[in-house]
Design a protein around this motif. Sequence first.
Motif, mmCIF file in Angstrom:
data_model
loop_
_atom_site.group_PDB
_atom_site.id
_atom_site.type_symbol
_atom_site.label_atom_id
_atom_site.label_comp_id
_atom_site.label_asym_id
_atom_site.label_seq_id
_atom_site.Cartn_x
_atom_site.Cartn_y
_atom_site.Cartn_z
ATOM 1 N N HIS A 68 35.561 14.812 23.350
ATOM 2 C CA HIS A 68 35.032 13.567 23.619
ATOM 3 C C HIS A 68 33.458 13.467 23.533
ATOM 4 O O HIS A 68 32.852 12.637 23.098
ATOM 5 C CB HIS A 68 35.426 12.870 24.762
ATOM 6 N N ASN A 110 35.932 7.623 14.934
ATOM 7 C CA ASN A 110 35.809 7.320 16.419
ATOM 8 C C ASN A 110 34.872 5.963 16.682
ATOM 9 O O ASN A 110 33.542 6.052 16.274
ATOM 10 C CB ASN A 110 35.009 8.575 17.157
ATOM 11 N N ASN A 128 35.777 7.776 26.758
ATOM 12 C CA ASN A 128 36.401 8.809 27.563
ATOM 13 C C ASN A 128 35.101 9.923 27.573
ATOM 14 O O ASN A 128 34.468 10.219 26.457
ATOM 15 C CB ASN A 128 37.636 9.446 26.844
ATOM 16 N N ASP A 129 35.426 10.803 28.458
ATOM 17 C CA ASP A 129 34.418 12.004 28.272
ATOM 18 C C ASP A 129 35.711 13.246 28.865
ATOM 19 O O ASP A 129 36.736 12.905 29.042
ATOM 20 C CB ASP A 129 33.273 12.088 29.347
#
Length: 683
Positions: A224, A259, A302-303
């Motif tokens: 991510h 993405n 999100n990470d």
Amino acid sequence: MRSQLPVTFRINGGGKYSLAMRDRMEKDLFSKLGSAEEYVNEAGEKAAKPFALPWYPDRLAWQLSYSRNVLRKVPQLADVHAFIVRENDKGNITRQEAVSMVPPLMLDVQVGDRVLDMCAAPGSKTFQMLEAIHKNGVDKMTSGLVMANDVDAQRCGLLTHQTSRFSSSNMIVVQHEAQDFPRLQEPERNSGKHIMFDRILADVPCTGDGTLRKAPDIWVRWNHNQALGIHPLQARITLRGCELLKVGGRLVYSTCSLNPIEDEAVLAEILRSTNYAMQLVDVSDLFPELKRCPGITKWTVNDRAGRIASYEEAQKGNDPKRRSIIKRSHFPPTEEEAAKMHLERSMRYLPHHNDTGGFFVAVLEKVCEIGHDAEMGAHLSNTAARKRKEKVDGAKSNDEGDDADDAPAKKQKLEGGSSAPVPVLGREEGRRHHRGIDPVVAVTSDAVHSQLKRFYGISSSIDLSTSLMTRNLDAELPKRIYYLSDAAKRVLEADPTGDLKVIATGVKVFERQEAKDADPKNSCSYRVVQEGLYVLLPHMTKQVVTASLMEMRKLLHMRSCRKESFENHVRDQLTNPALGKGCVVLKFDPKLEASDKEEGEVSVINLNDPIFEAGGCAICCWMGEAALSLLCDKVYAAMVLEKLGGPPPQEVIDRCVADKAKAKEEMEKAAANGAAVETAVAT
């Protein structure tokens, strides 16, 4: 997703030339692959015959429904594989992924447009835009320009090689960080106007998650944080493009990622930062055969640690890395913003839509001027914003210090120890010099100009005094001379401080090469270069020899022929005292071909082929005392020979070989007799 990408390629050139090649390819190659023949792809499925991509204009882009591995290994496809390799080496086709062809089409480049490709390497999209500004033919002068930029020196070299096959004088390759691309002022001093672009392509760096079919190792390396980290750079590059775009101009943003952090989130930030001076354009009616789905307005952030509900949540947490990497622009717009942004006008190309990789494209239009740099760019890092401000302030101080009445060119030491002004395009005192990159210098030597005009009979229809340049400060007798279009010259003149890091520009037309023992009154220190011949030929009245089809095929095959091997028409021209020793242009004359035909005899070529338009088919040669030799490389010679019908009959080849052998024998006898005379005298 697990199957390999099919092979796709595009026919280069545009116009009648590419259409003629397309027709020959279908007739001579693909028509032989009958429906009865079946080939199996990696999935065990029957593969279809090659077909033209239905959405690409004029059926100039083609797809082979088998991968490169199948193409190399299946015996029935040997001719197709050989064709792909051969024509790609010649520069007649470009192997390019299908979705990669979309952004230049959406840009809708017109003949007279000034175009900027911000992240151009390796150059396949740049090549498409060059074709667009030369829609009327590369031999027709155009006011359009393509400026191609890349941050990496090696990739700039690849970009230069890729686009050099087009031989356009309306091309400039530069090396800069796209987010800090220099802003240039119009050449008119103190006008206050900047060089702006009609069309800009921002095919920005991305994580490449849409390329999984050809690079499956991305599955292992992807995380991510990659998208979160590259998002600010993508926004800065696109914002800089917006600043350089004319009002009413079009910018295309594209990535090979699906993405939304790299796609819709970047667009949303650009629309906010420009206060909606940029607007998304609805292009859903363009290329209806090309399947796609609209952009999205909602996504999650999100990470590596998990989902993040909001920017405020990230900043309140105890993780300093999360606080650093998470930006407000990562998050989706509010409902009110989304209604105004129309993110659904962007386009997502999924792999199963058109049997391609994943891709994202958005078309933006500039509807009004954008405010000053300092008023926007909240998403920029402090370092990037500071650099931008320093550049703006520096440009202002330079402008204010200019003397409008007196801007002398810096003097350079010339050969022989004399000093004289050497005009560099856009050169002024205090101009920057980039290490390892030669300056662009105008060729102003009257001796060089008069020599070229006298020897080649160049008419006044082309002004050599303002159009020739070289890449070193020895402008009195440069080694290589390039022709620069007015459009390219105007942009270079708009760079008085040397901010532009020019890697390549113009098309090479002359190279220094002197004939030995030649009459100085009827010779020249420069030969014509094949890649720039199309520029000069319409204006040349001397050093041009016309020939029939057979004579052209003979020389192209043999590469060097004795003068006595040519038919009378050519031999008489070569032995004419008015023809200077050195560079000669051999030009095919269809009238000679028609006159030489006996009644009922069929020509091996189509004289209506576009290759014979615009001055005909011509090659650069070198004429010595006894022979005429080609100056073009073997690949180019083979390409022209193929278009002219292939090698000449064997008896013609045998005659040329016999003439060479006879001449060699006579030279050996003369040398032996000379040696015998010297021995007798000594005795």
